[in-house]
Scaffold this motif. Structure first.
Motif, short mmCIF file in Angstrom:
data_model
loop_
_atom_site.label_atom_id
_atom_site.label_comp_id
_atom_site.label_asym_id
_atom_site.label_seq_id
_atom_site.Cartn_x
_atom_site.Cartn_y
_atom_site.Cartn_z
N VAL A 90 76.07 -63.54 13.24
CA VAL A 90 74.94 -62.85 13.49
C VAL A 90 73.71 -62.94 14.06
O VAL A 90 72.53 -62.57 13.79
CB VAL A 90 75.00 -61.85 11.67
CG1 VAL A 90 73.78 -61.18 11.21
CG2 VAL A 90 76.10 -61.76 11.32
N ALA A 91 73.28 -64.85 13.41
CA ALA A 91 72.22 -65.14 13.83
C ALA A 91 72.63 -66.09 15.34
O ALA A 91 73.64 -67.23 15.09
CB ALA A 91 71.89 -65.97 12.94
N ALA A 93 70.24 -68.79 15.54
CA ALA A 93 69.69 -69.97 15.36
C ALA A 93 69.67 -70.03 13.47
O ALA A 93 68.99 -69.20 13.18
CB ALA A 93 68.30 -70.09 15.42
N LEU A 94 70.12 -71.30 12.80
CA LEU A 94 70.21 -71.20 11.25
C LEU A 94 69.38 -72.74 11.17
O LEU A 94 69.19 -73.70 11.22
CB LEU A 94 72.05 -71.66 10.93
CG LEU A 94 72.57 -70.51 11.18
CD1 LEU A 94 74.20 -71.00 11.00
CD2 LEU A 94 72.23 -69.31 10.71
N PRO A 95 68.32 -71.98 10.65
CA PRO A 95 66.96 -73.89 10.48
C PRO A 95 68.19 -73.99 8.79
O PRO A 95 68.36 -72.87 8.24
CB PRO A 95 65.75 -72.70 9.91
CG PRO A 95 66.06 -71.33 9.47
CD PRO A 95 67.45 -70.99 10.19
N PRO A 96 67.28 -75.20 8.87
CA PRO A 96 68.42 -76.05 7.69
C PRO A 96 67.90 -74.81 6.51
O PRO A 96 68.43 -75.36 5.41
CB PRO A 96 67.33 -77.13 7.97
CG PRO A 96 66.61 -77.41 9.05
CD PRO A 96 66.46 -75.69 9.59
N THR A 97 66.52 -74.48 6.12
CA THR A 97 65.87 -74.06 5.48
C THR A 97 67.43 -72.13 4.64
O THR A 97 67.67 -71.93 3.62
CB THR A 97 65.22 -72.63 4.64
OG1 THR A 97 65.23 -72.59 6.47
CG2 THR A 97 63.97 -74.39 5.11
N ALA A 98 68.24 -72.00 5.85
CA ALA A 98 68.84 -71.14 5.79
C ALA A 98 70.40 -71.27 5.47
O ALA A 98 70.84 -70.84 3.74
CB ALA A 98 69.50 -70.19 7.26
N ARG A 99 70.53 -72.45 5.65
CA ARG A 99 71.62 -73.13 4.60
C ARG A 99 71.55 -73.26 3.59
O ARG A 99 72.21 -73.35 2.84
CB ARG A 99 71.95 -73.99 5.61
CG ARG A 99 72.31 -74.35 7.25
CD ARG A 99 72.95 -75.52 7.65
NE ARG A 99 73.12 -75.61 9.86
CZ ARG A 99 74.10 -74.66 9.73
NH1 ARG A 99 75.46 -74.20 8.98
NH2 ARG A 99 74.33 -74.56 11.49
N ALA A 117 71.52 -63.17 16.97
CA ALA A 117 72.41 -62.74 18.16
C ALA A 117 73.12 -61.77 18.60
O ALA A 117 72.98 -60.91 18.55
CB ALA A 117 74.34 -63.59 17.10
N PRO A 118 73.43 -62.69 20.06
CA PRO A 118 73.11 -61.58 21.15
C PRO A 118 74.69 -60.05 20.42
O PRO A 118 74.37 -59.12 21.53
CB PRO A 118 73.66 -62.40 22.32
CG PRO A 118 73.64 -63.51 21.89
CD PRO A 118 73.80 -63.94 20.12
N ALA A 129 63.94 -59.35 17.34
CA ALA A 129 63.83 -60.29 17.54
C ALA A 129 64.92 -60.64 16.73
O ALA A 129 65.53 -61.26 17.02
CB ALA A 129 63.38 -61.06 18.96
N THR A 130 64.49 -60.24 15.74
CA THR A 130 65.71 -60.51 14.56
C THR A 130 66.39 -59.66 13.77
O THR A 130 66.45 -58.63 14.03
CB THR A 130 64.11 -60.76 13.06
OG1 THR A 130 63.73 -59.41 12.43
CG2 THR A 130 63.19 -62.20 14.04
N VAL A 131 67.07 -60.40 12.58
CA VAL A 131 68.23 -59.79 11.35
C VAL A 131 67.82 -60.20 10.25
O VAL A 131 68.16 -61.01 10.45
CB VAL A 131 70.12 -59.64 12.64
CG1 VAL A 131 70.05 -60.82 12.58
CG2 VAL A 131 70.49 -58.55 11.84
N GLY A 132 68.30 -58.66 9.55
CA GLY A 132 68.38 -59.43 7.60
C GLY A 132 70.11 -59.10 7.48
O GLY A 132 70.83 -58.98 8.74
#
Length: 372
Positions: A90-91, A93-99, A117-118, A129-132
Motif C-alpha cells: 500500500v505504501a 515508503a516506510l519511515p522509522p516512525t511508521a514501524r 504505492a503505485p 500522493a498519500t494514502v491512509g
C-alpha cells in the motif's frame, strides 16, 4: 473527475450474513471474501465502526463505494490490511516512525498517512500522493482481510455525512439495497473512528483524533501536533488537507435532527442543556438529550427523550455508545438534540471532534454561572 458522484438508486437485495464475533472461519466469511474479490461491496465490523469494504486495487470497485455512499470523490478512503507486514503493498515508503507506531498500536484504531504505492489507485486517495492505512483489531475484520487476500479500502458504512454505524442494523438503515453484503459480527467495541496521523510531515500531525488518544502517541512522538480545526483558506492547501484523511469536513457524522453541543462538562453544562431544552419545548419542539448515566436525573422532570452514554467516568463507554445514541434519538423523532463535551483528555478529544462536526462545526460556550 467530478467532485460528487451521482446517486445510485438501483434497488437490489443486500445480503446479511452472520458470523462469529471471534473471527472463527465460517461459510459467511468465505462468501463475503469472494464478493470482495469479485469487485463487490461488503460492510464489515471493525473495532471502531462498520466499514464499507472494496478491493483497494480495483478502480471499479472503489468507484462503487463512492456511488453507494453518495460520497464526494474528494474525500479519501482508508486502506485496511490484515498485518503490518503487508504495508509495502500500500505504501511506497516506510519511515522509522511508521514501524514504531505500527509495533505499538497495531492491530488497533490508528491510521497512518504514508506515500501511496503505485498499486493503489489514485481514486482511493482523492487523487493525492498519500494514502491512509491501518490494521484493524476486530477478529472478524482481520479474518475477512486474510480470506480476501487483497487490501481493502473501507470508509464507514453509512450515507455520506450521516452518523457512523456501530452495528449491522445501522448499516442496513443507510445502505440496504445499495451494497452487496453486510457481514454481521456484532457491535463495535471502540465506537469512534481511528486516529489519523500524517507521517509525511515533520513533525507528524494528528489529522483526526480517534480511538488512540493523543497522550499515548506523545509517549513515542513527543513533537506530534494536532491539525488546526479550521481548514486553510488557500484553496490548494485546503485540497491537500482534505486529500490526506477522511473526516475533515466541518459537518460530518451528523444525525438528522439538529444537534446543539455545549463545550463544557459538569453542572454548568447540564444547566445550559436544561435551559435550551426548556426553550425548545416552549417552541413546541420535540427534544432529545445525550447524557451520561450520572446526569439523567437532571432532566427527569422534563418531557425530554434521553439516550444514555454510560458512566461519566468511563470514556470508553461514552465513545462506544455515542453513534448508537445519536441514531436512537433520530429514530425517536426528536427535532433538536442536546449534548455536551467531556473534556479533551484521552478519548475526550475524539468525542469533542465528533460532537462538534455533528453539530455543523460549532460548539456553544457554556455560561460561567448556571442559569437560575
Amino acid at each position: 473527475m467530478p467532485t460528487t458522484p451521482p446517486s445510485d438508486d438501483t434497488v437490489r437485495s443486500t445480503l446479511r450474513l452472520w458470523t462469529d464475533p471471534d473471527g472463527t472461519p465460517t461459510v459467511a466469511l468465505t462468501q463475503a471474501a469472494e464478493i470482495l474479490r469479485a469487485g463487490g461491496l461488503v460492510a464489515f465490523p471493525t473495532e471502531t465502526v462498520y466499514g464499507l469494504g472494496a478491493d483497494a486495487t480495483n478502480p471499479r470497485a472503489i468507484h462503487s463505494i463512492f456511488m453507494a455512499k453518495e460520497r464526494p470523490f474528494s474525500d479519501p478512503l482508508i486502506v485496511h490490511l490484515p498485518d503490518a507486514a503487508d504495508l509495502p503493498r500500500v505504501a511506497s515508503a516506510l519511515p522509522p516512525t511508521a514501524r514504531m507506531l505500527a509495533e505499538r498500536f497495531w492491530p488497533g484504531p490508528l491510521t497512518l498517512v504514508l506515500p501511496r504505492a503505485p498499486g493503489i489507485p489514485a481514486s482511493v486517495a482523492a487523487g493525492g500522493a498519500t494514502v491512509g492505512v491501518r490494521v484493524p483489531s476486530h477478529p472478524v475484520a482481520r479474518a475477512l482481510l486474510r480470506a480476501a487476500g487483497v487490501p481493502i479500502a473501507a470508509p464507514s458504512a453509512n450515507r455520506f455525512m450521516h452518523t457512523s454505524p456501530t452495528s449491522a442494523i445501522h448499516v442496513l438503515a443507510d445502505l440496504d439495497g445499495r451494497i452487496d453484503c453486510v457481514l454481521d459480527g456484532g457491535l463495535c467495541a471502540v465506537g469512534v473512528e481511528s486516529t489519523v496521523v500524517d507521517l509525511t510531515t515533520e513533525p507528524p500531525i494528528v489529522l483526526r483524533p480517534g480511538g488512540v488518544p493523543l497522550e499515548a502517541l506523545r509517549e513515542l512522538l513527543p513533537t506530534i501536533r494536532v491539525a488546526p480545526r479550521a481548514l486553510p483558506t488557500d484553496a490548494r492547501q485546503q485540497e491537500a488537507t482534505l486529500a490526506r484523511a477522511p473526516g475533515q469536513m466541518e459537518r460530518h457524522y451528523a444525525p438528522h435532527a439538529r444537534l446543539i453541543a455545549f463545550d463544557g462538562a459538569g453542572a454548568t453544562a447540564i444547566a445550559a442543556i436544561r435551559a435550551e431544552a426548556l426553550a425548545a419545548l416552549g417552541r413546541g419542539e420535540r427534544v432529545g438529550a445525550l447524557l451520561a448515566d450520572d446526569e439523567v436525573a437532571w432532566l427527569a422532570d422534563l418531557p425530554v427523550t434521553v439516550a444514555r452514554l454510560g458512566p461519566l467516568a468511563d470514556q470508553a463507554a461514552l465513545a462506544r455508545h455515542l453513534y448508537a445514541a445519536l441514531r436512537e434519538l433520530d429514530a425517536a423523532g426528536v427535532d433538536v438534540l442536546l449534548a455536551h463535551t467531556f473534556g479533551r483528555a484521552g478519548l475526550g478529544l475524539a468525542l469533542e471532534d465528533r460532537l462538534r462536526r455533528a453539530a455543523g462545526g460549532t460548539l456553544r460556550a457554556v455560561p460561567d454561572v448556571p442559569p437560575s
